[in-house]
Structures are given as structure tokens and as C-alpha cells.
Design a protein around this motif. Structure first.
Motif, mmCIF file in Angstrom:
data_model
loop_
_atom_site.group_PDB
_atom_site.id
_atom_site.type_symbol
_atom_site.label_atom_id
_atom_site.label_comp_id
_atom_site.label_asym_id
_atom_site.label_seq_id
_atom_site.Cartn_x
_atom_site.Cartn_y
_atom_site.Cartn_z
ATOM 1 N N GLU A 106 0.823 -1.204 0.000
ATOM 2 C CA GLU A 106 0.000 0.000 0.000
ATOM 3 C C GLU A 106 0.860 1.258 0.000
ATOM 4 O O GLU A 106 0.595 2.214 -0.732
ATOM 5 C CB GLU A 106 -0.949 -0.006 1.194
ATOM 6 N N ALA A 107 1.902 1.262 0.837
ATOM 7 C CA ALA A 107 2.761 2.444 0.905
ATOM 8 C C ALA A 107 3.517 2.646 -0.414
ATOM 9 O O ALA A 107 3.736 3.787 -0.846
ATOM 10 C CB ALA A 107 3.744 2.306 2.070
ATOM 11 N N PHE A 108 3.911 1.545 -1.042
ATOM 12 C CA PHE A 108 4.607 1.668 -2.314
ATOM 13 C C PHE A 108 3.679 2.229 -3.382
ATOM 14 O O PHE A 108 4.072 3.108 -4.159
ATOM 15 C CB PHE A 108 5.165 0.315 -2.757
ATOM 16 N N ILE A 109 2.448 1.743 -3.438
ATOM 17 C CA ILE A 109 1.485 2.268 -4.408
ATOM 18 C C ILE A 109 1.259 3.753 -4.184
ATOM 19 O O ILE A 109 1.132 4.536 -5.135
ATOM 20 C CB ILE A 109 0.161 1.481 -4.332
ATOM 21 N N ASP A 110 1.221 4.182 -2.925
ATOM 22 C CA ASP A 110 1.095 5.617 -2.633
ATOM 23 C C ASP A 110 2.266 6.387 -3.241
ATOM 24 O O ASP A 110 2.095 7.491 -3.767
ATOM 25 C CB ASP A 110 1.045 5.852 -1.125
ATOM 26 N N LYS A 111 3.465 5.801 -3.178
ATOM 27 C CA LYS A 111 4.645 6.444 -3.751
ATOM 28 C C LYS A 111 4.515 6.578 -5.279
ATOM 29 O O LYS A 111 4.944 7.580 -5.866
ATOM 30 C CB LYS A 111 5.903 5.638 -3.411
ATOM 31 N N VAL A 112 3.940 5.556 -5.902
ATOM 32 C CA VAL A 112 3.759 5.616 -7.358
ATOM 33 C C VAL A 112 2.804 6.754 -7.722
ATOM 34 O O VAL A 112 3.050 7.531 -8.650
ATOM 35 C CB VAL A 112 3.244 4.280 -7.915
ATOM 36 N N TRP A 113 1.709 6.869 -6.966
ATOM 37 C CA TRP A 113 0.754 7.942 -7.242
ATOM 38 C C TRP A 113 1.394 9.314 -7.004
ATOM 39 O O TRP A 113 1.113 10.276 -7.730
ATOM 40 C CB TRP A 113 -0.499 7.786 -6.388
ATOM 41 N N GLU A 114 2.257 9.402 -6.014
ATOM 42 C CA GLU A 114 2.975 10.659 -5.772
ATOM 43 C C GLU A 114 3.847 11.010 -6.980
ATOM 44 O O GLU A 114 3.885 12.160 -7.434
ATOM 45 C CB GLU A 114 3.867 10.542 -4.527
ATOM 46 N N TRP A 115 4.560 9.998 -7.501
ATOM 47 C CA TRP A 115 5.396 10.224 -8.677
ATOM 48 C C TRP A 115 4.539 10.666 -9.860
ATOM 49 O O TRP A 115 4.900 11.593 -10.597
ATOM 50 C CB TRP A 115 6.175 8.960 -9.038
ATOM 51 N N LYS A 116 3.396 9.991 -10.042
ATOM 52 C CA LYS A 116 2.497 10.330 -11.153
ATOM 53 C C LYS A 116 2.068 11.795 -11.071
ATOM 54 O O LYS A 116 2.049 12.517 -12.075
ATOM 55 C CB LYS A 116 1.270 9.410 -11.103
ATOM 56 N N ALA A 117 1.744 12.271 -9.870
ATOM 57 C CA ALA A 117 1.298 13.649 -9.706
ATOM 58 C C ALA A 117 2.420 14.652 -10.003
ATOM 59 O O ALA A 117 2.183 15.718 -10.575
ATOM 60 C CB ALA A 117 0.769 13.859 -8.286
ATOM 61 N N GLU A 118 3.653 14.279 -9.652
ATOM 62 C CA GLU A 118 4.771 15.205 -9.791
ATOM 63 C C GLU A 118 5.416 15.164 -11.180
ATOM 64 O O GLU A 118 5.759 16.196 -11.739
ATOM 65 C CB GLU A 118 5.851 14.875 -8.744
ATOM 66 N N SER A 119 5.583 13.966 -11.722
ATOM 67 C CA SER A 119 6.417 13.823 -12.921
ATOM 68 C C SER A 119 5.754 13.076 -14.065
ATOM 69 O O SER A 119 6.374 12.909 -15.117
ATOM 70 C CB SER A 119 7.722 13.089 -12.540
ATOM 71 N N GLY A 120 4.545 12.613 -13.872
ATOM 72 C CA GLY A 120 3.943 11.740 -14.872
ATOM 73 C C GLY A 120 3.391 12.436 -16.090
ATOM 74 O O GLY A 120 2.892 11.784 -16.997
ATOM 75 N N GLY A 121 3.493 13.771 -16.143
ATOM 76 C CA GLY A 121 2.910 14.487 -17.271
ATOM 77 C C GLY A 121 3.905 14.941 -18.306
ATOM 78 O O GLY A 121 3.590 15.783 -19.157
#
Length: 947
Positions: A106-121
Motif C-alpha cells: 500500500e505504501a509503495f502504491i502511494d509512492k507511485v501515485w505521488e510520482w504520477k502527480a509530480e512527474s507523470g505528465g
């Protein structure tokens, strides 16, 4: 307008304006037209293939939008399971020194979503840089809440119908990432290896035809012999036919395995004896299945030798066909370590016959780079047979058409030989499979745990755990056309824009994506996902090589747009200096082909280059020369606009409908414009982007700029020309340019918008304050505006001018020197055309005088022909006698060769007897013309000789 065309100053500004004004959203009016963008990986960076594909799509969308369609270009990104998980894991290790297992799921998935918000665009920002007019207000992500609901719905329904099942099967396994991967994620590399020839002792005292007590098996992977279940020979191989049905004792293991016959074996490869290891080779799997063998798995998920083998039958159930014991000396060794130890042991026991060098294809994971292992694992599968049938029929009956049509054959070949589809991946990032297990291993599939308990009548005290696996990203992307529009809800968007109009894609994913979309969409909507599949080729370098970082031939489309100075690299995405390591990497990849860096070209020039190369279905050799050429084309259009504006702004252009008189040149360019409008519309409707770009290029450069603008000057600069004639020329200048801009806009959106804003009011268009060329009407040809006589007259004029220019060039006469011109021969039409257009001819050909006369009255002259008309320029005092004689000798030689060739053809009785009479007559006419040309050139040469 600025004197110099500067794309960097206008492209970003215009895109921001379009997006702010909501220009990309559907209009709500007109016939719907929709395209789904093939969703790029959220981790991705725009590469040449993306930029090429997006250019084609944007050209179609802008074209259809201008035609008045209710146009949707649906945008979104794919969650890219493996790529995203790897990226975030590396980031976590670098920044915190931790693995995903340290954090927990769960914590790792949260990290992925954080990355998506910051750098995924990043890639969506690059799409904007390419001018992609996608509807950003509807941007989707394959892991967003609505899409996840659609994925769950499809999985549960297919499972309930028995079309999704769980089973133990052979899959592509990445031992580094510890997950199954698709065929598309496997790359084959040519590598140097070895072919080991190993003695397999015959059992029960059997011998070969020549009395030997063993057979020799050749293999490239000696470590897999631990999992051998039989040895196969060709049914007609006389060397071994008497051994079929007998047994060998497996070296190092002692397992007794049979010798079988199978057509799979190639008699001429190796020794003609093939070891069969069904659990570690896809071809061996099929052979073993045919002979009702077993599956002996000797590898762990991280590709090490097991202490004890796993043995299954082909239904995936445990089997007692063989013993599970393996030599303890190899337990825990990696594949490479086991190979070395096994080869050494075989040699020590006298079982290694010989070793030969051998070139082979090695499969490697495109993400990890590790050697991929065919491995027997528990996975989820889609049974595709019943889904494939309607998908095949949809193409057969024309509901879906492929452009080019030959790609239907590739589609059918795949669809008629389908294997069940492995859809599970051993990752954390992705759509988690909606299945729960109890402690006994029973499986319950539902949309949630609560629904699973209700659906299967499970008590609250029954412990359930959700499957740890996630779904293959191709599974979710197979739902792309309808899930992005709101399915399973019955949304207005789904009703309006589905089926979509076209799909633009590469041939390499016809099976992985296109076919699966067709199957899934037909299954769940009853509709085809798209009406047309336009298949384009792959972008390669100038030598036709695939672009790869290892070859150093990768080009970044943004660098082609903005330019790159290799010795002072700046990250154009952030404005910051790149890290030295990254800068050096890009410099190394680019310097090999561009030692001085890359000059900026602008987006429009790059887009036009792609379009010019987009011949149907063929791979594209990217040509920097063309890119330079189309940057020059943008400059040409810019400078043409500056000329028009300098002669039209503040002048009477007939904006209010005042009376005009049209010159011959005006009528000509208006007529040619109608033809070009028809050409471009047909070409874009037929997906011939190369034809569209070429037709526009030739019209703008050769006819509008090089000829019409020059032909306009004698009118505009003539003090005696009437007000109506000047007004007509100004009106034609601006109206034709305004139409050119609308025709060019889908291909070159930025420069056309910039110029159009200045030209449109002069062309009589009443514009609202925020008007854009994007929403203007696509030009439609009007046959009533075509004056064929004007076209023919201008073509005559161009030929005469070109004849004079050619004589100037061949005789090395200065371009600005006034010349007397004599016209001889010809007919009444030639005389009419001269009388009506002498002013144009004298101005553009730089003539002192021009007269019709008889050849005998013309002094010694250089000669060129326009049909039956002789164009003569007196040579006295103008020419180099020896050079002119040499030129005439070359022309005489060419004409004599032509005469010889035609005479041989006409002397061939077979040709004369069989060819149509019209063809024979045409050859005789060509002979007469060539003989007359020889006579004229001979007379000319005699006159020059006498000078």
C-alpha cells in the motif's frame, strides 16, 4: 510581420491560446468524428515514432474539424505497469535506500501515485509541443477510478462466462523482474554462443545402426537437460528410425526417457536428435504435449536450479510420471553457473562429444535486459477462441477496414492461430486482479470482497486474501475506445463518438492491441471499436536502421524542433543545465551524426517532414535533408506572406465587394487553387499524407510563390494599370494566400495561424475578436472558378520564360541582362498568347524586345522549342563559341540516339503488327519530331561555326 520567421516565438504562444480558448473540445455540431490516441506510457518521453504518429492523427483531426465535424480526439496515458514500477523502485532506492518490500504494497502504491502527480505528465507536455489538438478536458489514465471500474466489470463478466480462467502454463518469464511479460516486451538479439554435442547413453542394451551405444544430442542450453522428458528424431531419418520407442538414460540425472518421432525435428540441424524439455521451451512444450509427456520444471522464479523438480501433466496437475530428484551439486546455482558446472561434469564423464561456435537469437526483456526464461507458472488466461470469431468477421465483412488493405492478411494470420492470452503479471502497480482465495486455495471472482462473500455465500469467518497479481496493461488498454467514453455507464459521449472513426497505429501492435480491442469491444458493446485502421510504418534512421540508444542513432523530436548545442547542453524541458552524465549521453548519441549539433527547425517543419514521408504502410527513413528543406518551405511561406501584406495592408483589396478585373495570372492561380483543393481533400480522405503534402508544397512553392507572385508585380507596379485590375490582383493575392493557409493548417498549424490572423481581414473575412483558423471552413473547390484557358496560357508563358532562362544559363548570360527574343514557327494560338501577355513575358524573362518572325530573318541564335514554337536568342556578342558548339553537339547526340531507338522499334515487325495503331502512330510522330530537331540543331551548329 517580423522579417525573420521565428517558430520559437509563436508556437508555444499559439498552443496556449488554443487550449485556453477550448478549441480542442468537440463543437457539438456536425457529424461526429473521433480518434483515440494510442495511450503512451505515463513514464514515457516523446520519441520519433510518437511524434510521427501524433502528427498524422492531428492532421486528420484538424482536417475533419475544419470540415465541420463534431470532432473528438481522446487523449490519455497508460499506467505502464513494469516501466512505472521499475522507475519508482529505482527512485526509492536512490533517495531512501529502500525497496518496495521495505515499504509494503500500500505504501509503495502511494509512492507511485505521488510520482504520477509530480512527474507523470512529461509526455503530455511534449504532445502540446507537437501541436496535438487533443481534448485535454477529457484526459484519461488507465488507472483512474472510472477506468478501473470498467476493467473490473470486464474481468468479472468474462470469468462468469468461463472465458477467463486460472491455469499453469508456460509463459515468458523475466527472472530479474519476477513477472510474466508479453511477447512485445521481449527483444531478440543476435549473439554468439555454442552448440554442445552431448552423448545420451542408450538404455536396455540398444545400439544405433552403426553399433554405437549412445546417440548425440546437440543443444544450445545444456543446463536444461535436467528437465528433459524425451528425445525426438524425424520420422523419416534412417539413422534413428529403429530407435523410436526405445529409451535413453539422461546424463547426470539417470532419468529413463523415451525416443519419439516428430516432424518438428530438422534432420539437417545438429545431429538430428533433439532433447525435449517441455517446461523450459515453447516449441518443446508442443512436442511434449503431442507425445503425452510431462512437464519437469527445474528452475526457480529467479532462474536458479531447484533442489527438487516440480512435475506436472499438461492440465497443470501434479504428475508422478518421473521422479523429482535432481543432482544436489547444482541446487541453487544460476543458469550460467549451472551451465558451466554441467558442461564440466559431462566432459569429466566422457559424455561431451564436442563444442561448436553457434550464432543464436537470445530473448531479453526490453526493460530488464535479462535473458527471458520460458517458465511454468500459475497465471490468469483469457480463452480467445469465441472472442476471435466475430473479430475476424468484422474485418471480413468490411465493418472494419485496414489501410493499406494488405495488413488485413497480417491480422487474419494472427487471429486464425490464436493461443489463450496470459493476462496476469506479478507486479504491484496495475489493476489488481479482482479475485480472492480462501485458505484451501479456492478462488472467488467478484468486484469486491464484500460482493465475493455475497456472490458465493461465504460466511464472515472465512478468511479471504486478494490475488497479489495485477492485470497485463494490454488487458486494460484493450478497452480503450469505450472505457474512455464512460462505459459501463451509458454516457452521451459513448452514444455520440462510438464506434470511433479511425485508429492510427503501427503494424507492430496489430495483434497486441488492435486485435484485442476489436475482440473486447465487440464483446461488451456489440460495436466495432473503429471503422478504419490506418497502419503506418516505423521511423528509422537515414540508413534504414532501427533507432536505438546502443547504436547512437536516436533522435529526440524536441531537439529537432528547438535545436541542440552539444557543448552547452540545456534541458529544454526544464531550462536547467543537464546533469553531466545525461548531457554526455545525449551528446554521444547525437554527435556521431551531427558533430556541430542540430539547428532549430520548429514544429511545423518537423510535422511536414513526417507527412511527406508517410507513404502507406512503409517504414520511414528519416531524412534530415528533408527537414532542412521543409524549414525552408516555412520560410518561403513566411516571406510570401510578407510580400502580400506589404502590397495589401492599407490598400484597396476589394474587401467590401468592389468591382475587380482579374488578370490572366489571377485567373490562372484561382483555377489551379481549385484543383489543389480537390487534390488535398482526396489525399487526406485516402490517408495519403505524402500526396497531400507534396501537392501543397508544389503549388505554394512553384506556382504561387515562384510564378504568381512574380506575375503580380507587372500589374501592381504598372502606373497605367486600372484601379480594378490592381484591386483584382490584390484581392487574388490575399484570398489565395488565405485559402492556402487553411489548406496547410492541419499539417502546419502554428505558422498558418500566425499569418492567417493578419491575412484573413484583408481577404474579406469578418472575424470575431478571438477567431482562429482552427474553426474556419475547409476549402471546397468550385468548378465555376476554373478557367482552363488561363491555365493553358500561363503554362505556355512559363515554358517560354523557362526556355529563355535555360538559354541564359547554358550560354552563361547574366540574369539581369536584357535580351532580344525572336519567336518562329508556332501557330495562331502562340501569336494570340504573345499579344495578350507580352508585358508579362518581357518582365519575367528580362527582354528588350520580342517579335514573331521567319527563321531566315533571325541572326545566328541559341534555340529552344516550346512545342512547334522556336524560341531564339541572338548570340553575337553574348556567347562562348566553343562552349555553345559543345552544347549543341551533346543535344545532337541525344537526338540521334533517340532516332536510332525509335527506328529500331518501328523496324521490328512484331512491334508494328502487335502494338495498337495509335501507339505505332505516336512513335512515328516522335521520330518526325526528333528528325526535325536534328535538322534545326544542325543548322544552328553551322551558324555558330561561321561566327
Amino acid at each position: 510581420m517580423d522579417k525573420t520567421y521565428r517558430p520559437d516565438l509563436l508556437e508555444t504562444r499559439w498552443y496556449q491560446r488554443w487550449e485556453k480558448d477550448g478549441r480542442f473540445a468537440p463543437s457539438g455540431h456536425g457529424q461526429p468524428y473521433s480518434i483515440m490516441i494510442p495511450p503512451p506510457n505515463v513514464t514515457g518521453s516523446l520519441h520519433m515514432g510518437h511524434a510521427f504518429q501524433d502528427t498524422l492523427m492531428d492532421t486528420l483531426v484538424r482536417f475533419k474539424r475544419m470540415q465541420g465535424h463534431n470532432t473528438l480526439w481522446q487523449v490519455g496515458t497508460d499506467h505502464a505497469g513494469i516501466a512505472t514500477q521499475m522507475l519508482v523502485e529505482r527512485k526509492l532506492a536512490h533517495e531512501q535506500g529502500k525497496s518496495r518490500h521495505d515499504l509494503g504494497r500500500e505504501a509503495f502504491i502511494d509512492k507511485v501515485w505521488e510520482w504520477k502527480a509530480e512527474s507523470g505528465g512529461h509526455i503530455t507536455r511534449q504532445l502540446r509541443r507537437m501541436g496535438a489538438s487533443v481534448d485535454w478536458s477529457r484526459e484519461r489514465f488507465t488507472m483512474d477510478e472510472g477506468f478501473y471500474k470498467a476493467v473490473q466489470e470486464v474481468f468479472v463478466r468474462l470469468h462468469d462466462e468461463g472465458l477467463i480462467y486460472r491455469g499453469k502454463r508456460l509463459v515468458n518469464w523475466d527472472p530479474a523482474l519476477l513477472t510474466a511479460i508479453s511477447d512485445l516486451e521481449v527483444e531478440s538479439f543476435d549473439e554468439h554462443g555454442s552448440l554442445w554435442h552431448i552423448r545420451y547413453p542408450l538404455a536396455d542394451g540398444a545400439t544405433t545402426a552403426d553399433g554405437k551405444d549412445h546417440i548425440i544430442v546437440a543443444t544450445t542450453r545444456p543446463e536444461t537437460l535436467l528437465g528433459d522428458t524425451c528425445v525426438a528424431v524425424h520420422p523419416e531419418d534412417e539413422r534413428y528410425v529403429q530407435l523410436v520407442g526405445k529409451f535413453v538414460e539422461l546424463p547426470l540425472v539417470g532419468r529413463r526417457i523415451p525416443i519419439v518421432k516428430d516432424d518438428y525435428v530438422e534432420r539437417d540441424f545438429g545431429t538430428g536428435c533433439v532433447k525435449i524439455t517441455p517446461a523450459h521451451d515453447f516449441n518443446d512444450y508442443e512436442v511434449g504435449k503431442r507425445h503425452q509427456s510431462a512437464l519437469i520444471n527445474v528452475l526457480t522464479p529467479d532462474a536458479r536450479i531447484r533442489a527438487e523438480a516440480e512435475i506436472y501433466d499438461f492440465s497443470g496437475k501434479p504428475s508422478q510420471a518421473f521422479g523429482s530428484a535432481l543432482p544436489s551439486a547444482y541446487a541453487g546455482l544460476s543458469r550460467e553457473e549451472a551451465r558451466a558446472r554441467i558442461v564440466a561434469d559431462l566432459d569429466a564423464q566422457g559424455l561431451l562429444e564436442k563444442v561448436e561456435p553457434h550464432a543464436l537469437k537470445v530473448p531479453r526483456g526490453d526493460r530488464s535486459g535479462t535473458v527471458i526464461e520460458p517458465l511454468l507458472t500459475d497465471q490468469w488466461f483469457v480463452a480467445v477462441e469465441s472472442l476471435a470469431k466475430p473479430a475476424i468477421e468484422a474485418v471480413e465483412n468490411g465493418s472494419i477496414r485496414f489501410v493499406p488493405k494488405n495488413y488485413e492478411n497480417m491480422y487474419f494470420a494472427w487471429m486464425r492461430d490464436l493461443q489463450d492470452w496470459c493476462i496476469s503479471r506479478q507486479l504491484w502497480w496495475g489493476h489488481r486482479i479482482p479475485a480472492w482465495f480462501d485458505e484451501a486455495g479456492n478462488v472467488y471472482v467478484a468486484r469486491s470482497e464484500a460482493q465475493a462473500r455475497e456472490k458465493y455465500g461465504l460466511d464472515a469467518d472465512v478468511a479471504l486474501r486478494q490475488d497479489d497479481d495485477v492485470l497485463d496493461t494490454w488487458f486494460s488498454s484493450a478497452l480503450w475506445t469505450f472505457a474512455t467514453l464512460g462505459w459501463p455507464e451509458k454516457t452521451p459521449e459513448l452514444a455520440t463518438f462510438h464506434p470511433t472513426s479511425a485508429l492510427v497505429t503501427g503494424f507492430d501492435i496489430i495483434f497486441f492491441w488492435v486485435a484485442r480491442m476489436i475482440m473486447m469491444t465487440l464483446k461488451f458493446t456489440g460495436q466495432v471499436p473503429f471503422e478504419t485502421v490506418y497502419v503506418h510504418g516505423l521511423v528509422r534512421d537515414g540508413q534504414g536502421q532501427k533507432m536505438s540508444k546502443s547504436k547512437g542513432n536516436v533522435l529526440d523530436p524536441i531537439d529537432l524542433i528547438d535545436g541542440i548545442e552539444l557543448d552547452s547542453l540545456v534541458d529544454k524541458r526544464t531550462g536547467n543545465m543537464m546533469q553531466p552524465q545525461k548531457a554526455n549521453k545525449i551528446a554521444k548519441a547525437t554527435r556521431s551524426e551531427f558533430p556541430d549539433g542540430i539547428e532549430p527547425h520548429g514544429t511545423d517543419a518537423l510535422r511536414y517532414t513526417y507527412l511527406s514521408l508517410a507513404s502507406t504502410g512503409r517504414d520511414i527513413k528519416f531524412d534530415m535533408g528533408r527537414l532542412d528543406g521543409y524549414r525552408n518551405f516555412c520560410n518561403k511561406l513566411w516571406n510570401a506572406a510578407r510580400y502580400v501584406l506589404s502590397n495589401a495592408e492599407g490598400e484597396d483589396c476589394g474587401q467590401q465587394g468592389e468591382p475587380v478585373e482579374l488578370s490572366l495570372a489571377d485567373r490562372y492561380i484561382i483555377s489551379r487553387l481549385q484543383q489543389v483543393e480537390t487534390q488535398l481533400t482526396r489525399a487526406l480522405d485516402e490517408y495519403r499524407f505524402d500526396h497531400a503534402s507534396q501537392a501543397l508544397y508544389e503549388f505554394v512553392w512553384n506556382e504561387y510563390c515562384d510564378w504568381y507572385l512574380e506575375l503580380s508585380k507587372p500589374v501592381l507596379w504598372d502606373d497605367e494599370a486600372s484601379l480594378e485590375l490592381k484591386r483584382g490582383t490584390r484581392r487574388t493575392l490575399v484570398r489565395v494566400l488565405e485559402t492556402i493557409l487553411r489548406l496547410a493548417h492541419p499539417m502546419m498549424p502554428f505558422i498558418t495561424e500566425e499569418i492567417w490572423q493578419r491575412v484573413a481581414p484583408l481577404a474579406g473575412r469578418a472575424l470575431e475578436a478571438d477567431a482562429s483558423i482552427m474553426t474556419q471552413a475547409w476549402p471546397v473547390a468550385d468548378d465555376d472558378k476554373t478557367d482552363q484557358r488561363a491555365v493553358d496560357d500561363i503554362e505556355w508563358l512559363k515554358q517560354v520564360i523557362n526556355a529563355v532562362r535555360n538559354i541564359r544559363a547554358e550560354m552563361n548570360i547574366a540574369p539581369g541582362k536584357g535580351l532580344p527574343l525572336y519567336l518562329c514557327g508556332g501557330d495562331a494560338e502562340d501569336r494570340r498568347r504573345l499579344a495578350e501577355n507580352e508585358r508579362f513575358l518581357a518582365k519575367l524573362a528580362k527582354l528588350e524586345s520580342v517579335v514573331f518572325t521567319e527563321p531566315a530573318d533571325v541572326p545566328v541564335s541559341a534555340l529552344a522549342s516550346v512545342g512547334a514554337l522556336e524560341v531564339r536568342v541572338p548570340m553575337a556578342g553574348l556567347i562562348d563559341k566553343d562552349a555553345e558548339l559543345s552544347r549543341l553537339d551533346k543535344q545532337l547526340e541525344q537526338q540521334r540516339k533517340l532516332v536510332d531507338g525509335i527506328q529500331r522499334k518501328l523496324g521490328n515487325q512484331g512491334f508494328v503488327a502487335k502494338a495498337p495503331a495509335a501507339v505505332v502512330e505516336k512513335e512515328r510522330a516522335r521520330l518526325d519530331e526528333a528528325q526535325q530537331a536534328i535538322a534545326l540543331l544542325g543548322d544552328q551548329r553551322a551558324k555558330i561555326e561561321s561566327l
